[in-house]
Structure formats: C-alpha cells, structure tokens
Scaffold this motif. Structure first.
Motif, PDB file in Angstrom:
ATOM      1  N   PHE A 126       0.830  -1.209   0.000  1.00 21.62           N
ATOM      2  CA  PHE A 126       0.000   0.000   0.000  1.00 21.62           C
ATOM      3  C   PHE A 126       0.863   1.257   0.000  1.00 21.62           C
ATOM      4  O   PHE A 126       0.548   2.234  -0.685  1.00 21.62           O
ATOM      5  CB  PHE A 126      -0.938  -0.007   1.205  1.00 21.62           C
ATOM      6  N   LEU A 127       1.951   1.238   0.765  1.00 23.26           N
ATOM      7  CA  LEU A 127       2.862   2.382   0.782  1.00 23.26           C
ATOM      8  C   LEU A 127       3.445   2.621  -0.616  1.00 23.26           C
ATOM      9  O   LEU A 127       3.523   3.773  -1.081  1.00 23.26           O
ATOM     10  CB  LEU A 127       3.983   2.139   1.791  1.00 23.26           C
ATOM     11  N   TYR A 128       3.822   1.555  -1.295  1.00 26.90           N
ATOM     12  CA  TYR A 128       4.351   1.671  -2.653  1.00 26.90           C
ATOM     13  C   TYR A 128       3.302   2.286  -3.582  1.00 26.90           C
ATOM     14  O   TYR A 128       3.617   3.172  -4.398  1.00 26.90           O
ATOM     15  CB  TYR A 128       4.775   0.291  -3.160  1.00 26.90           C
ATOM     16  N   LEU A 129       2.062   1.826  -3.474  1.00 31.96           N
ATOM     17  CA  LEU A 129       0.999   2.345  -4.333  1.00 31.96           C
ATOM     18  C   LEU A 129       0.707   3.812  -4.028  1.00 31.96           C
ATOM     19  O   LEU A 129       0.381   4.586  -4.934  1.00 31.96           O
ATOM     20  CB  LEU A 129      -0.270   1.507  -4.167  1.00 31.96           C
ATOM     21  N   CYS A 130       0.822   4.204  -2.755  1.00 33.56           N
ATOM     22  CA  CYS A 130       0.644   5.620  -2.404  1.00 33.56           C
ATOM     23  C   CYS A 130       1.738   6.464  -3.055  1.00 33.56           C
ATOM     24  O   CYS A 130       1.475   7.560  -3.568  1.00 33.56           O
ATOM     25  CB  CYS A 130       0.698   5.800  -0.884  1.00 33.56           C
ATOM     26  N   MET A 131       2.960   5.959  -3.057  1.00 38.44           N
ATOM     27  CA  MET A 131       4.074   6.686  -3.652  1.00 38.44           C
ATOM     28  C   MET A 131       3.927   6.800  -5.167  1.00 38.44           C
ATOM     29  O   MET A 131       4.435   7.746  -5.777  1.00 38.44           O
ATOM     30  CB  MET A 131       5.395   5.998  -3.303  1.00 38.44           C
ATOM     31  N   HIS A 132       3.219   5.849  -5.778  1.00 39.96           N
ATOM     32  CA  HIS A 132       3.080   5.829  -7.236  1.00 39.96           C
ATOM     33  C   HIS A 132       1.627   6.026  -7.665  1.00 39.96           C
ATOM     34  O   HIS A 132       1.252   5.623  -8.771  1.00 39.96           O
ATOM     35  CB  HIS A 132       3.620   4.500  -7.795  1.00 39.96           C
ATOM     36  N   SER A 133       0.811   6.658  -6.819  1.00 40.64           N
ATOM     37  CA  SER A 133      -0.591   6.902  -7.163  1.00 40.64           C
ATOM     38  C   SER A 133      -0.684   7.715  -8.449  1.00 40.64           C
ATOM     39  O   SER A 133       0.083   8.661  -8.659  1.00 40.64           O
ATOM     40  CB  SER A 133      -1.298   7.655  -6.032  1.00 40.64           C
TER      41      SER A 133
END
Length: 392
Positions: A278-285
C-alpha cells in the motif's frame, strides 16, 4: 455460539435504539445535510413496487452509518412506529458471540408484529454467513425492509452476485465530492452554475463558455486546496484542525483497514508485506504499475502475492484500479493498470507530506487522483468502467 438470555440481548437492543424510549436522534448523529447517496438509498429502501435490500459499501469514515441514521430519522418523521425500526452493529462482541438469530429471536419475542419493519445492520461483513441469513430474511419476511453497511466490499459484492441476485443491491459510497464538501461547509463562495453539465461535456465546450465556467469557480480555489489536503471525509472536513485530521485519517481509515479489516476478511498471513504494497501504491498513485518493477523494489515479492494484495486493497475501498483502453473503448490486452488511492488526502496522510499543495508535482498527482475519483463515482451507478488511454 455462546448463549445469552433474551433479557440481555433485549437490553443491548434498547441501548442501540434509543428512539424506542422516546429519545430523539441528535443532530450530530443525523446531521441535516444529506449526501447524494442518501437519496439513492432512500429511493431504493422505500420503492413502492420494487423491493430490494440496500447494502452501503465504502471506506471507513465516508458516512455510511450517518446515512443509516438519517434514514431512521426520516422513517420516524414519516410516522413509522419506533419499535419497528431496529439498528444493530455487528462489530459488537455480544452480537458476534451470540449470533444474529438469537438477537432476532429476542426482538420478535418482545415485540411481535405483522407490520412492516425496517432493519439497519452496521458492519455486516463481520457476521458469519451474513448473506445466507439476509437471504432467509428476504424470502420469509415480505414486509421487511433492510439496510446494511460494510467497509470492505468483497463479501458484500460476492454475496450480491450469488445469494443477493434480485434481493439486494450494493450502493457504493465514495468520499465526498468537492460539490458535497462545499455544500457540507455551506461555503458562501459557491457559484450558481448551469445544471446538467456532465464531465463528458467539458471537452466539447467552446473557449468562451469554458472560461466563463472557470471564472465562476475561481473563488473556490482555496477551498479546493484544503479539500485536497483533508479529503472527502465528512467529520474531518468539518474539523478545524487539519493536522490532527490527517493523523486521524492515517489511524482510523488506513491502519484499521489494513491491520484489521483486510487481515480478518482475506486471511492475510504477512501484514507487513501488505503495508509495504500500500505504501508503494501511495508513492506511485496515478502511475502505471509495472508488476516486475514493483516486485524488484519490494524485495522480490512474489507477483501473484502482489496481484492478490492489490485486489484486496481495491475491495477494501482503499484504491481504484484503472485499466488501459483503446480509442474504440475496448480493453487493451496485456496492458498495465493505473492505480489511484481512493482519496488524495489518504496518500498525503500515509506519506506524511507537509504542505504538499506547494509542490507542483505533488499537486498534479493529487488533482489527477481527485478527478479520477469523481468520474468513477459519477458513473458507478451505470456500472461503467473508467479506464485510461495512452498514446503510444
């Protein structure tokens, strides 16, 4: 299941339903401002000829329980007998341990009636075999109307596609639109705009009309900046402490969903991996997801595991997945999806971004995320798929 006496279960019901004792619902619990989703739910609940149970699905703190209380208040104002309206939260340990059937038996024994009843069940996904007993209620009690909520949608939508066919409908509750945000705060700068301007019409407007439209909206710019920061969560939007609101967003909306809801509903064995995803997806939203690259950057995490975790986050209403489409509107084979966090403010809260609105790059991500959310919510009732087109 543990056995509880009817008296104990009835006392629980009385606590959950103060209107049985003539105690009015407070304005804080049922605020006068109604969301657009409220009117959709009310229409489905009270439809004179089409009987459907209503399932409200959405992220934590988007206002699902508030909509339920507003519906209850509306029923009381319409003259529905107080004891014919039953509210229960399935997050309660007594109800989890005692079982729904025991609670229903205690209610029926205390208040037997053949009149129409209205049941309101909060966080129904925590109830064991909920779709089976809701199906039974629908089939055996033709006078019953029911509204239920759930913060995670997999079981809700799966149940709707199986047991719920022709029995209940799932109504998605997104975070507040910017229009709803302005309406909730009763902003005096709200302009009077021409009605019936769908998003698909904007690109066909001539420059003069578009400039006039933008000039009418310009007084709302500073409010839009705050909306991007605190998000479309009603309670947080009304707060005067934006920094604390972001902390609450991080703790209540994100942490509880990842560390509690998803773990319980999907039997995730490695919650730390899920948090990393989820943190990765937030960084690459708003970016295109390359599973191979993502796997490498997350210490070689298995691609199948990544795919499952992304789907879990989507079904828990934390992200949107936008698949690529061609110019003809058809899906592109082997195309890579774009991922959007469900609300731009969630991303800022998770990444602990301070004054993100001052950074042009961050603002671009927040705006694109917000625009996608609005379009997806606008067309959700039509079951439209909102993809993206990329010129190669």
């Amino acid at each position: 299941m543990l056995a509880f006496t009817d008296e104990k279960l009835l006392n629980l019901l009385i606590q959950y339903n103060p209107w049985w004792r003539g105690v009015p619902i407070s304005e804080k619990t049922s605020p006068p401002k109604r969301r657009i989703a409220y009117y959709e739910a009310e229409k489905m609940l009270l439809h004179p000829s089409l009987r459907r149970f209503v399932i409200l699905s959405g992220a934590r703190r988007v206002g699902k329980t508030t909509i339920m209380y507003q519906l209850i208040q509306s029923l009381l104002q319409r003259g529905v007998p107080a004891k014919s309206i039953v509210y229960l939260s399935f997050d309660n340990p007594i109800i989890k341990l005692g079982g729904f059937e025991s609670v229903l038996r205690a209610y029926r024994n205390a208040y037997p009636t053949e009149e129409r009843c209205f049941f309101f069940f909060d966080e129904v996904q925590y109830a064991e075999d909920w779709e089976a007993w809701i199906k039974t209620l629908y089939d055996t009690q033709p006078e019953l109307r029911l509204v239920a909520t759930g913060s995670a949608s997999p079981a809700l939508e799966k149940g709707s596609a199986e047991s719920g066919v022709g029995r209940w409908s799932v109504l998605k509750i997104p975070t507040l639109s910017f229009y709803e945000y302005c309406d909730l705060l009763q902003l005096p700068e709200r302009p009077r705009l021409e009605q019936g301007i769908p998003p698909t019409r904007l690109h066909t407007m001539d420059k003069g009309d578009l400039s006039e439209l933008m000039a009418g909206l310009s007084p709302l710019q500073r409010h839009f900046n705050r909306y991007l920061t605190v998000g479309g969560f009603p309670e947080l939007a009304l707060s005067q402490d934006d920094a604390f609101s972001q902390r609450m967003l991080r703790e209540d909306v994100v942490d509880k969903v990842i560390k509690r809801d998803i773990l319980a509903l999907f039997n995730v064995r490695n919650p730390l991996q899920l948090e990393k995803v989820f943190l990765y997806l937030c960084m690459h939203s708003s970016g295109i997801v390359n599973m191979t690259t993502m796997s490498k950057e997350l210490d070689g995490m298995n691609k199948s595991t990544l795919t499952n975790y992304i789907q879990f986050l989507k079904e828990a209403n934390l992200i949107y997945i936008s698949d690529p489409v061609g110019v003809d509107g058809k899906g592109v084979l082997k195309g890579r999806p774009k991922i959007y966090v469900a609300d731009a403010a969630i991303r800022s809260a998770v990444l602990m971004l301070e004054n993100a609105i001052a950074d042009a790059g961050e603002t671009g991500i927040m705006v694109e995320t917000t625009v996608y959310k609005h379009i997806a919510a606008f067309y959700s009732a039509a079951n439209a798929r909102v993809g993206y087109y990329r010129r190669v």
